[in-house]
Design an enzyme around this catalytic site. Structure first.
Site, PDB file in Angstrom:
ATOM      1  N   GLU A   1      -5.746  -8.506   1.152  1.00  0.00           N
ATOM      2  CA  GLU A   1      -6.306  -8.021   2.159  1.00  0.00           C
ATOM      3  C   GLU A   1      -7.551  -7.406   1.504  1.00  0.00           C
ATOM      4  O   GLU A   1      -7.708  -7.363   0.581  1.00  0.00           O
ATOM      5  CB  GLU A   1      -5.677  -6.886   2.461  1.00  0.00           C
ATOM      6  CG  GLU A   1      -4.220  -7.184   4.268  1.00  0.00           C
ATOM      7  CD  GLU A   1      -3.772  -5.579   4.046  1.00  0.00           C
ATOM      8  OE1 GLU A   1      -4.686  -4.957   4.551  1.00  0.00           O
ATOM      9  OE2 GLU A   1      -2.199  -5.317   4.125  1.00  0.00           O
TER      10      GLU A   1
ATOM     11  N   GLU B   1       0.579  -1.334  -0.221  1.00  0.00           N
ATOM     12  CA  GLU B   1       0.146  -0.331  -0.164  1.00  0.00           C
ATOM     13  C   GLU B   1       0.633   1.025  -0.036  1.00  0.00           C
ATOM     14  O   GLU B   1       0.403   1.995   0.693  1.00  0.00           O
ATOM     15  CB  GLU B   1      -1.261   0.109   1.222  1.00  0.00           C
ATOM     16  CG  GLU B   1      -2.176  -0.982   1.095  1.00  0.00           C
ATOM     17  CD  GLU B   1      -2.544  -0.846   2.073  1.00  0.00           C
ATOM     18  OE1 GLU B   1      -2.826  -0.104   3.144  1.00  0.00           O
ATOM     19  OE2 GLU B   1      -4.069  -1.855   1.754  1.00  0.00           O
TER      20      GLU B   1
HETATM   21  C1  BGP Z   1      -4.655  -1.757   5.436  1.00  0.00           C
HETATM   22  C2  BGP Z   1      -2.992  -2.258   6.031  1.00  0.00           C
HETATM   23  C3  BGP Z   1      -3.153  -3.099   7.636  1.00  0.00           C
HETATM   24  C4  BGP Z   1      -4.474  -3.134   7.904  1.00  0.00           C
HETATM   25  C5  BGP Z   1      -5.632  -3.116   7.686  1.00  0.00           C
HETATM   26  C6  BGP Z   1      -6.516  -1.975   8.491  1.00  0.00           C
HETATM   27  O1  BGP Z   1      -4.493  -0.337   4.980  1.00  0.00           O
HETATM   28  O2  BGP Z   1      -2.658  -2.398   5.019  1.00  0.00           O
HETATM   29  O3  BGP Z   1      -2.463  -3.382   7.666  1.00  0.00           O
HETATM   30  O4  BGP Z   1      -3.721  -1.868   8.823  1.00  0.00           O
HETATM   31  O5  BGP Z   1      -5.645  -1.945   5.862  1.00  0.00           O
HETATM   32  O6  BGP Z   1      -6.763  -0.871   8.536  1.00  0.00           O
HETATM   33  P1  BGP Z   1      -6.804  -0.723   9.889  1.00  0.00           P
HETATM   34  O7  BGP Z   1      -6.640  -0.964  11.039  1.00  0.00           O
HETATM   35  O8  BGP Z   1      -6.091   1.447  10.025  1.00  0.00           O
HETATM   36  O9  BGP Z   1      -8.657  -0.794   9.997  1.00  0.00           O
END
Ligand code: BGP
Length: 469
Positions: free
Chosen positions: A374, A163
């Protein structure tokens, strides 16, 4: 229909969010070790010093993953564990830890899918300009090579970066991630370019080693849609897709930047300092990049605005992905819409947006191989009689897996799905309150692990290869 035999069902994590052991066994300081300790930067000032102690409990965790039937585990390597100061000596203890994790996965037949950079940069490099300094490109290439040499006999799936749009936007425009800069558009575009060059170098090194695995990058997948049929808002969605998606995907997949953005940067004096050799490298590496990983949580609904943005600094709670912020250039705003459904943290739940977005990608990039690296629901899970009954998560993942199934039948080249996250972990800006895992971690009881309802559900999906979806 079942999912194809070569489709991987997995789940993911990231080093800083699970490992803890922030100063053990020779690990160097990372930018997050430092940044998270600045008061007010994270939710309730949480940090990853201990996280969920995966560093000491990886055996227990991987055993649970095996019990769930997980086919693949996506995790990241902490650069500062491998090379504590970023580009100097190698820390053998760091190599040993990831060897153990990889071997433990393989013991159960779990395919390790490794991310080299999930945001925790050695502090020594951050202090020297981080991603704006070209020294970091060379350092990353060296670090990547060390990892390929050490783990490449067993790891056949590599992601260079996680990301770029998020860590660069929050780090150089919004002040919400390290290095905490605000409105530095010049540095923002420079950092993105340097990351793409570092990716390209790593791809070349990997292919020259002839380890016969695959390498790609993971991007946020946040397709933008106009809030209505008005011409100006349709323009806004085109603009958003160029800056938020094509600027990131084109250099990896086409080996060149979208001219719509390049021309605008030139006009504004924001063109990164790039050399002919770097631009040629991007072109060459694009031919060898094997896949794109997509992190999909929500689409963007956008409307045109015409604002002069004084400062792009945003508070922590506004930096957590909820729509409502103007774009840094004041051209559009993301919007929460009345007829849409949102999570408790204000993220839209839209499997239709997912499918439409996948079609948009196919149109622009053809048959590129895709993994969903993800996807998942951040929630405060209900606990009834001691059981974690995360039904909304099951529903969320079910809807998105169903979309993947139809996308595959439309000929979209999707090869795997990694739920975020395998286990409850530290959210960068939301602490431990926002949960994503199939496995619950009890912070009041010695970080004890417990299976959630979704654990059993996902196990069944994997066993039956999604036939009932
Ligand atoms: C993505 C990241 C993850 C994780 C996820 C959820 O952007 O790659 O590392 O954190 O988002 O985000 P959040 O924890 O802010 O809900």
């Amino acid at each position: 229909m079942k999912f194809p035999k070569d489709f991987l069902f997995g789940a993911a994590s990231a080093s800083y969010q699970v490992e803890g052991a922030w100063n053990e066994d020779g690990k160097g300081l990372s930018n997050w070790d430092v940044f998270s300790k600045i008061p007010g930067k994270t939710f309730e000032n949480t940090n990853g010093d201990v996280a969920i102690d995966h560093y000491h409990r990886y055996k227990e965790d991987i055993k649970l993953m095996a019990e769930m039937g997980l086919e693949s585990y996506r995790f990241s390597v902490s650069w500062a564990r491998i090379i504590p100061d970023g580009d100097g000596e190698i820390n053998e203890k760091g190599i040993e830890f990831y060897n153990n994790v990889i071997d433990e996965c393989l013991k159960y037949g779990i395919v390790p899918f490794v991310t080299l950079y999930h945001w925790d940069l050695p502090q020594n490099l951050e202090a020297d300009g981080g991603w704006v300094n070209k020294r970091t490109i060379r350092a990353f290439a060296k670090y990547a090579e060390v990892c390929f040499e050490a783990f490449g006999d067993r790891v056949k799936h590599w992601i260079t970066f996680n990301e770029t749009v998020v860590f660069c936007t929050l780090g150089y425009l919004n002040g919400a991630h390290p290095p905490g800069l605000v409105n530095d558009q010049k540095k923002y575009f420079q950092a993105t370019h340097n990351v793409f060059v570092a990716h390209a170098e790593a791809v070349q090194i990997y292919k020259n080693l002839r380890q016969f695995g695959e390498i790609g990058i993971t991007h946020v997948f946040n397709p933008a849609f106009s809030i209505d049929g008005k011409e100006e808002n349709i323009f806004a969605s085109m603009h958003a897709n160029h800056y938020q998606t094509f600027w990131y995907y084109d250099p990896i997949l086409k080996g060149e930047y979208p001219s719509y953005v390049v021309d605008a940067l030139k006009e504004k004096g924001l063109t990164p300092d790039w050399t002919e050799a770097e631009l040629t490298l991007l072109k060459d590496a694009a031919d060898y990049n094997d896949f794109i990983g997509l992190n999909y949580y929500q689409p963007a609904r956008v409307a045109k605005i015409n604002e002069t943005i004084e400062s792009t600094k945003i508070d922590r709670d506004k930096a957590t992905g909820k729509p409502g912020n103007p774009s840094f250039d004041g051209v559009y705003r993301t919007v929460m819409m009345e007829d849409k459904v949102y999570t408790k943290w204000g993220w839209e739940i839209s499997s239709e947006g997912f499918l439409d977005g996948l079609r948009m990608l196919k149109e622009r990039y053809g048959d590129v191989k895709l993994y969903i690296t993800e996807n998942g629901l951040g929630d405060e899970d209900p606990i009834i009689d001691g059981e974690i009954v995360d039904v909304p998560r099951i529903k969320y993942i079910e809807e998105h897996l169903t979309v993947i199934k139809s996308a595959i039948s439309e000929g979209i080249n999707l090869k795997g799905y990694y739920a975020w996250s395998v286990i409850d972990l530290l959210s960068w800006l939301n602490g431990y309150k926002k949960q994503y895992g199939f496995i619950y971690v009890d912070h009041k009881n010695n970080l004890e692990r417990k299976k959630k309802l979704s654990f059993h559900w996902y196990k069944h999906i994997i066993e039956t290869r999604g036939e009932e979806l």
